[in-house]
Design a protein around this motif. Structure first.
Motif, PDB file in Angstrom:
ATOM      1  N   GLN A 296      -4.365   0.079  -3.810  1.00 53.44           N
ATOM      2  CA  GLN A 296      -3.512   0.020  -2.623  1.00 53.44           C
ATOM      3  C   GLN A 296      -2.516   1.177  -2.602  1.00 53.44           C
ATOM      4  O   GLN A 296      -2.313   1.818  -1.576  1.00 53.44           O
ATOM      5  N   ARG A 297      -1.925   1.465  -3.739  1.00 53.80           N
ATOM      6  CA  ARG A 297      -0.965   2.577  -3.809  1.00 53.80           C
ATOM      7  C   ARG A 297      -1.664   3.914  -3.541  1.00 53.80           C
ATOM      8  O   ARG A 297      -1.126   4.783  -2.849  1.00 53.80           O
TER       9      ARG A 297
ATOM     10  N   GLU B 256      -2.032   4.295   0.155  1.00 56.03           N
ATOM     11  CA  GLU B 256      -0.772   4.652   0.806  1.00 56.03           C
ATOM     12  C   GLU B 256      -0.503   6.146   0.680  1.00 56.03           C
ATOM     13  O   GLU B 256      -0.071   6.802   1.635  1.00 56.03           O
TER      14      GLU B 256
END
Length: 185
Positions: free
Chosen positions: A50-51, A54
Motif C-alpha cells: 500500500q505504501r 502511494e
C-alpha cells in the motif's frame, strides 16, 4: 524499459525504505539473459504494498487491475511512468491444478543489488522467476533461459526449497528438483 523510469522508481522506493525487488524481463536484462526488457515488474513485500502504491502513484498514471487467470495476486497495480509500463505486485500468486503458488518476496542477505547510476536496484532471485515462469502459460522459454543460467552459476537452494514447500504441479516440482540436482544444489 526506460532507464529513467527505473531510476526514479528506485530512488523513491529506496528513500522510503520500501522492501522491493526488480523482477521479470528487466531482472533478466541485468543478468544478461535478454537484450531488451518488455516492461518493469516490481515485487514488493506484502506489508509495503500500500505504501509503495502511494509513493508510485505520484510519479505517473495508474490503474488497479483485477489479475487475469491464472494470476490471483493480492496487490496488482499497473502504472505508466515516464512512458514505461510498470507492474507492481504484492503477494504474487498463481493458481494451478494443485492449488495456489504464492510469493511474498522479501529481501534477504543474499539479495543481489545492482548499481544503476546513483541508485541501488535489488533483484529478485532467478530461482523465484524460474518457478514463476514454469507456472505461467507461454513463458517456458524464459524458464529455459533461467535454468541454463542456474546450471552454469549454481542455485540458491533456499529459494527452490521454499518453492517446493508450496503446492506445485508434478511436472513443475520435477523440473525444480532436476534443476537443483544438475546445478549442484
Amino acid at each position: 524499459m526506460k532507464k529513467e523510469a527505473l531510476l526514479r522508481i528506485a530512488d523513491v522506493l529506496n528513500r522510503h525504505a520500501i522492501e522491493w525487488g526488480l523482477g521479470g524481463s528487466s531482472m533478466l536484462w541485468f543478468h544478461g539473459l535478454v537484450d531488451r526488457p518488455n516492461d518493469i515488474d516490481l515485487l514488493v513485500a506484502e506489508h509495503d504494498a500500500q505504501r509503495a502504491h502511494e509513493l508510485l502513484s505520484r510519479l505517473g498514471t495508474h490503474a488497479a487491475m483485477e489479475p487475469k487467470e491464472p494470476f490471483c495476486t493480492k496487490y496488482f497495480i499497473h502504472y505508466t511512468l515516464l512512458g514505461t509500463e510498470v507492474d507492481v505486485m504484492g503477494l504474487l500468486s498463481i493458481r494451478h491444478a494443485e492449488g495456489i503458488y504464492r510469493l511474498d518476496w522479501r529481501r534477504d542477505a543474499n539479495t543481489r543489488v545492482e548499481p544503476l547510476e546513483s541508485v541501488s536496484v535489488p533483484l529478485t532471485p532467478l530461482e523465484d522467476w524460474f518457478v514463476l515462469y514454469l507456472l505461467m502459460p507461454g513463458r517456458g522459454g524464459k524458464a529455459d533461459l533461467i535454468e541454463a543460467c542456474l546450471k552454469r552459476q549454481g542455485v540458491r537452494r533456499d529459494r527452490l526449497e521454499a518453492a517446493l514447500r508450496q503446492p506445485l504441479p508434478a511436472e513443475v516440482r520435477a523440473r525444480v528438483l532436476a534443476a537443483m540436482a544438475e546445478a549442484g544444489g
